[in-house]
Design a protein around this motif. Structure first.
Motif, PDB file in Angstrom:
ATOM      1  N   LEU A  17     -26.945 -39.606  28.470  1.00  0.00           N
ATOM      2  CA  LEU A  17     -28.354 -40.311  28.085  1.00  0.00           C
ATOM      3  C   LEU A  17     -29.489 -40.296  28.612  1.00  0.00           C
ATOM      4  CD1 LEU A  17     -26.307 -43.949  27.667  1.00  0.00           C
ATOM      5  CD2 LEU A  17     -26.549 -41.983  25.770  1.00  0.00           C
ATOM      6  N   LEU A  18     -29.687 -39.901  29.926  1.00  0.00           N
ATOM      7  CA  LEU A  18     -30.718 -39.696  30.558  1.00  0.00           C
ATOM      8  C   LEU A  18     -30.597 -38.692  31.416  1.00  0.00           C
ATOM      9  CD1 LEU A  18     -31.620 -43.660  31.554  1.00  0.00           C
ATOM     10  CD2 LEU A  18     -32.993 -41.832  30.081  1.00  0.00           C
ATOM     11  N   CYS A  19     -31.308 -37.746  31.714  1.00  0.00           N
ATOM     12  CA  CYS A  19     -31.407 -36.409  32.600  1.00  0.00           C
ATOM     13  C   CYS A  19     -32.570 -36.328  33.370  1.00  0.00           C
ATOM     14  CB  CYS A  19     -31.466 -35.224  31.823  1.00  0.00           C
ATOM     15  SG  CYS A  19     -30.149 -35.215  30.306  1.00  0.00           S
ATOM     16  N   ASP A  20     -32.530 -36.866  34.523  1.00  0.00           N
ATOM     17  CA  ASP A  20     -33.593 -36.921  35.588  1.00  0.00           C
ATOM     18  C   ASP A  20     -34.842 -37.240  35.136  1.00  0.00           C
ATOM     19  OD1 ASP A  20     -34.475 -36.438  38.265  1.00  0.00           O
ATOM     20  OD2 ASP A  20     -35.118 -34.324  37.914  1.00  0.00           O
ATOM     21  N   GLU A  21     -35.108 -38.592  34.465  1.00  0.00           N
ATOM     22  CA  GLU A  21     -36.316 -38.912  33.670  1.00  0.00           C
ATOM     23  C   GLU A  21     -36.853 -39.982  34.503  1.00  0.00           C
ATOM     24  OE1 GLU A  21     -37.691 -37.433  30.806  1.00  0.00           O
ATOM     25  OE2 GLU A  21     -36.102 -36.074  31.134  1.00  0.00           O
ATOM     26  N   SER A  22     -38.187 -40.041  34.330  1.00  0.00           N
ATOM     27  CA  SER A  22     -38.977 -41.167  35.103  1.00  0.00           C
ATOM     28  C   SER A  22     -39.757 -42.007  34.121  1.00  0.00           C
ATOM     29  CB  SER A  22     -40.184 -40.448  36.044  1.00  0.00           C
ATOM     30  OG  SER A  22     -39.365 -39.814  37.139  1.00  0.00           O
ATOM     31  N   PHE A  23     -40.180 -43.174  34.389  1.00  0.00           N
ATOM     32  CA  PHE A  23     -40.778 -44.079  33.528  1.00  0.00           C
ATOM     33  C   PHE A  23     -41.809 -45.228  34.312  1.00  0.00           C
ATOM     34  CE2 PHE A  23     -40.830 -48.089  31.411  1.00  0.00           C
ATOM     35  CZ  PHE A  23     -41.121 -47.764  29.847  1.00  0.00           C
ATOM     36  N   TYR A  24     -42.805 -45.474  33.703  1.00  0.00           N
ATOM     37  CA  TYR A  24     -43.676 -46.417  34.589  1.00  0.00           C
ATOM     38  C   TYR A  24     -44.343 -47.469  33.382  1.00  0.00           C
ATOM     39  CZ  TYR A  24     -47.544 -43.930  32.623  1.00  0.00           C
ATOM     40  OH  TYR A  24     -48.542 -43.273  31.812  1.00  0.00           O
ATOM     41  N   LEU A  25     -44.528 -48.798  34.089  1.00  0.00           N
ATOM     42  CA  LEU A  25     -45.215 -49.535  33.100  1.00  0.00           C
ATOM     43  C   LEU A  25     -46.442 -50.317  33.903  1.00  0.00           C
ATOM     44  CD1 LEU A  25     -45.104 -51.554  30.686  1.00  0.00           C
ATOM     45  CD2 LEU A  25     -43.910 -53.302  32.274  1.00  0.00           C
ATOM     46  N   ARG A 191     -32.375 -36.845  23.129  1.00  0.00           N
ATOM     47  CA  ARG A 191     -31.640 -35.851  24.076  1.00  0.00           C
ATOM     48  C   ARG A 191     -31.544 -36.003  25.400  1.00  0.00           C
ATOM     49  NH1 ARG A 191     -33.452 -33.111  19.834  1.00  0.00           N
ATOM     50  NH2 ARG A 191     -32.173 -32.346  18.137  1.00  0.00           N
ATOM     51  N   GLY A 192     -31.621 -37.301  25.908  1.00  0.00           N
ATOM     52  CA  GLY A 192     -31.652 -37.545  27.490  1.00  0.00           C
ATOM     53  C   GLY A 192     -32.944 -37.352  28.193  1.00  0.00           C
ATOM     54  N   HIS A 193     -34.045 -37.055  27.176  1.00  0.00           N
ATOM     55  CA  HIS A 193     -35.355 -36.896  27.890  1.00  0.00           C
ATOM     56  C   HIS A 193     -36.408 -38.073  27.186  1.00  0.00           C
ATOM     57  CE1 HIS A 193     -34.208 -33.250  30.040  1.00  0.00           C
ATOM     58  NE2 HIS A 193     -33.620 -32.678  28.749  1.00  0.00           N
ATOM     59  N   LEU A 194     -37.289 -38.339  27.783  1.00  0.00           N
ATOM     60  CA  LEU A 194     -38.365 -38.989  27.599  1.00  0.00           C
ATOM     61  C   LEU A 194     -39.637 -38.558  27.170  1.00  0.00           C
ATOM     62  CD1 LEU A 194     -37.739 -42.032  30.195  1.00  0.00           C
ATOM     63  CD2 LEU A 194     -37.043 -42.073  27.769  1.00  0.00           C
TER      64      LEU A 194
END
Length: 593
Positions: A17-25, A191-194
């Protein structure tokens, strides 16, 4: 920065579901999360809310920040009253102000504050949970499908509330108008990427198309270079020089690069059964549950090309209308008459009818294993693939599917039965935006009638030619046009304003006798011809516009003329509907007498 997530990875079985992804708010950001069903959007929200652990990576939140999380299926205590549940969910009993809670619940259509939670519907429980989340003074709001089970007026109120909120907001929704008006950043999970896009939904659509085109252009360039380098190597090139060695290494690097994945797209191809002249007729139908009237003396003949959107506040009786048409409910008065060729496909609000222990492939095969369409004959396996159910999912048990995948399977089960009248009860709940877009395109080409109960304003704008509004005391009002047309004629009123108006309302004068006046009789006899004349005039103007595409001044004049004719036609159609309904009521009264 209010929240950040670094190098997140999450795997469920064979599904990454997630492949080494980063996220910020950041402060003030309103981020809409989108992606097809089953990609892991809800899982991402649970990880960001620190309700679930990632397999790898970390989530950081600004110290002392308060976070409000609305899951897709909020927990509740069936023994607590509505007000007690709000207090418990807020987790702040010392700061609990019942009058504020009652006000917020009222805005979301919950007015019985002492009702036990165990007696509420799933939609009502979700709205109670939403009220509890909004009542807290949060720095971060994380909302999973907040617009599900909200009527259009509630959705508009929530839009305005979140737009003005100073906190950071992360939300999943299928409501494209909500995305357009609330979000200032879109993040797509694919596909697991943001993939992040600055701006609202309209901006996202433009930027995504640009990104996909750039990816395809890069791939075409890579393939051209590979072809050229392969020809060089095939001629027997030897790595005798540093330059030759470097060229071979560049070739190997290019060859190892992955091409952009092909876009998986749902394909809706089914055939409708033949529908004869006689469809479904409702004759003076009334229905009541206890003291609540949900339909009062309603008559209507469903036309073969009808596209009807059904709106009204929650609990008013919209689904009851569909249940009466489908035969699941019998009217208290009047009758529902179905033609012999009618085959109804009913996409109900809940997918509980699905046999959870049965395999996906067996479920579809039992309904129809050879589906005849305009594009040819397809097996159940091929139809499932067109609905993005690949072999590993086809042989899984239905109970193992995500909520969105179950809804997609349920939709397929309706369509493969080849209906010629479609009844859709909240079809947009739990369907991703891509599936919704394709469903809307499918409905445009569907040869039978479509009646849809929905709070999704974008869907109703695309689908409906008429709007039926179910109101108090079972009164059903008809509007010509789509949702936006209806909304222009129907200003929003808060429940409190409606109550205030009802209190001030003077006793009505005695209703006039049920018959045509002399002028109405003459108008009724000629209005059909007037409508035909207006339609012919519009067609003529459109033909002139096509012939004058290079004459911009003349085109502008014709465009203004067309707008006036369309406005006149709409007014005539509304008047015609009123007179037609009055004529039917007069005929029914005379028949009884």
């Amino acid at each position: 920065m209010l929240l950040s997530a670094e190098h997140l990875s999450k795997n469920y079985g064979m599904k990454q579901l997630l492949c080494d992804e980063s996220f910020y708010l950041s402060e003030g950001e309103k981020i809409g999360i989108i992606g097809i069903n089953g990609t892991g959007k809800s899982t991402l929200l649970r990880i960001l809310a620190q309700e679930e652990e990632p397999d790898a990576g970390s989530v950081w939140m600004q110290p002392q920040s308060r976070i409000g999380f609305l899951p897709q299926n909020p927990p509740y205590d069936p023994a607590l009253s509505v007000l007690e549940q709000v207090q418990k969910s807020m987790g702040l009993p010392e700061a609990f102000a019942p009058y504020e809670a009652k006000s917020m619940l009222g805005k979301l259509g919950i007015t019985d504050w002492e009702q036990p939670m165990g007696t509420l519907s799933g939609g009502q429980r979700k709205r109670v949970a939403l009220a509890a989340v909004l009542l807290r003074n949060n720095d971060i709001l994380i909302l999973d499908e907040p617009t599900n089970h909200l009527d259009s007026f509630m959705a508009e109120w929530l839009e305005e509330y979140l737009r003005r909120a100073k906190c950071g907001v992360i939300f999943i929704t299928h409501d494209r108008y909500f995305l357009e008006r609330v979000s200032n950043r879109i993040v797509e999970l694919d596909r697991g990427h943001l993939y992040g896009y600055e701006g609202n939904y309209e901006t996202y659509l433009a930027l995504k198309a640009e990104r996909e085109e750039m990816a395809q252009a890069t791939e075409r360039k890579r393939q051209a270079i590979l072809k050229k380098e392969l020809a060089w190597i095939s001629r027997g090139a030897r790595a005798r020089t540093t330059k030759a060695k470097g060229r071979i290494e560049r070739y190997e690097t290019l060859k190892a690069q992955e091409a952009p994945p092909e876009k998986e797209q749902l394909e809706l191809f089914t055939a409708a059964s033949r529908l004869g002249k006689k469809t479904v007729e409702l004759v003076d139908v009334s229905k009541q549950f206890g003291s609540q009237k949900v339909l009062s003396h309603f008559s209507y003949i469903i036309k073969r090309t009808d596209r009807i959107g059904i709106v009204g506040r929650n609990g008013i009786g919209k689904s009851t209308l569909l249940n009466l048409i489908s035969g699941r409910l019998s009217p208290d008065e009047g009758k529902v008459v179905c033609g012999s060729t009618v085959k109804i496909g009913y996409f109900s609000q809940e997918s509980q009818e699905l046999p959870l222990e049965e395999r996906v492939i067996d479920f579809i095969r039992d309904i129809n294993n050879r589906i005849e369409t305009k594009e040819g004959t397809f097996t159940a396996t091929q139809m499932l693939e067109r609905f993005l159910f690949y072999p590993e999912l086809q042989y899984a048990k239905i109970g193992a599917l995500s909520g969105g995948e179950k809804r997609r399977l349920f939709l397929l089960s309706i369509l493969v039965s080849a209906p010629n009248i479609l009844l859709l009860d909240e079809p947009t709940n739990d369907l991703d935006i891509e599936t919704l877009s394709i469903l809307e395109d499918y409905l445009e080409g569907f040869s039978g009638a479509v009646l849809a109960v929905s709070h999704d304003r974008y869907f109703l704008d695309k689908m409906a030619d008429f709007i039926f509004e179910v109101e108090e005391e079972g009164i059903l009002t008809t509007y010509v046009g789509n949702y936006s047309d209806y909304r222009l004629k129907k200003p929003a009123e808060l429940p409190a304003e409606k109550e205030e108006k009802a209190e001030k309302k003077q006793p009505q004068k005695r209703a006039r006798a049920l018959k045509f006046s002399y002028n109405e009789q003459r108008e009724y006899e000629t209005i059909g011809q007037e409508v035909e004349t207006l339609e012919a005039n519009i067609a003529e103007v459109e033909a002139q516009m096509e012939a004058s595409f290079s004459d911009y001044a003349h085109l502008e004049t014709l465009s203004a003329e067309k707008a006036k004719l369309e406005e006149a036609l709409q007014e005539k159609m509304e008047r015609w509907l009123y007179l037609e309904e009055l004529a039917e009521r007069i005929a029914a009264k005379n028949e009884k007498e």
